[in-house]
Scaffold this active site. Sequence first.
Site, PDB file in Angstrom:
ATOM      1  CB  CYS A  29      -1.781  -2.246   2.228  1.00 57.89           C
ATOM      2  SG  CYS A  29      -2.692  -3.164   1.300  1.00 57.89           S
ATOM      3  CB  ILE A  30       3.305  -3.710   0.005  1.00 62.26           C
ATOM      4  CG1 ILE A  30       3.498  -5.028   0.436  1.00 62.26           C
ATOM      5  CG2 ILE A  30       4.271  -3.314   0.810  1.00 62.26           C
ATOM      6  CD1 ILE A  30       4.645  -5.923   0.155  1.00 62.26           C
TER       7      ILE A  30
END
Length: 325
Positions: free
Chosen positions: A174-175
């Site tokens: 997840c960014i």
Amino acid sequence: MKIFDYEDIQLIPNKCIVESRSECDTTIQFGPKKFKLPVVPANMQTVMNEKLAKWFAENDYFYIMHRFDEEARIPFIKHMQNSGLFASISVGVKKAEFDFIEKLAQEKLIPEYITIDIAHGHSDSVINMIKHIKNHIPDSFVIAGNVGTPEGVRELENAGADATKVGIGPGRVCITKIKTGFGTGGWQLAALNICSKAARKPLIADGGIRTHGDIAKSIRFGASMVMIGSLFAAHEESPGETVELDGKQYKEYFGSASEFQKGEHKNVEGKKMFVEHKGSLMDTLKEMQQDLQSSISYAGGKDLKSLRTVDYVIVRNSIFNGDRD
């Protein structure tokens, strides 16, 4: 407010009262059912599929089926319940999803668990969906999320959520924090801690779990259930393509808001990575259980409750003793 994450915390042992860790009970009552472990694989396409969901249910583990094959959900619920197993599905918050809930009610198809699954769960759309589900199929156990604040927990619980998922972008693929500047990455355990102070119902810690010891830490800071992505990815039984790189076997693993899942480059908050092939999922679950039993024995108890009251120290990045290899 104390800010810390998993690698900053070490739990302090109490006197052991068991002869063997095998005496320690890792089961958890979560909603209508009791499960062998307080862990659930992330409802992602590279972690969970229908075959695995059935195996988890048959073996008394909790699962949440992902929502990325919308047409398959009704046949999935029917198949699970006709097999004498519990159905646990995910929904989003678009208009079609509200219609889907009404269709379930009309067909008298009542999944035991429904997870409302969006990245920013402290929102009017999620609150409306909770109320919609509780209005049409009140017997379903509703999990809502994701949130990262006590206010988010309170609002979703007040709307009728039976459990809340805590974690905004701490996962390995997840960014969100990079793309948006927002999230609980780097302080996920502290976010869980403050959310637990407001919670009256169960919390699921979602994201940032790198080791089996992090499961015990999640329970210490308020989680009833721990959602795990990367540690469950890349097994023999896992979905996802197997590739060979430099003579080693890997499986792909990508986030639910990645371009690989969405099929587009817009509004991307996830990435793809390759995780080294880990062998059998059953072996990993067994090892998780044994490690958690050891955690309980160190806590001085015989069940998960003992983990909730242990003391802890904050020692920045000490857990790897300076060695991350």
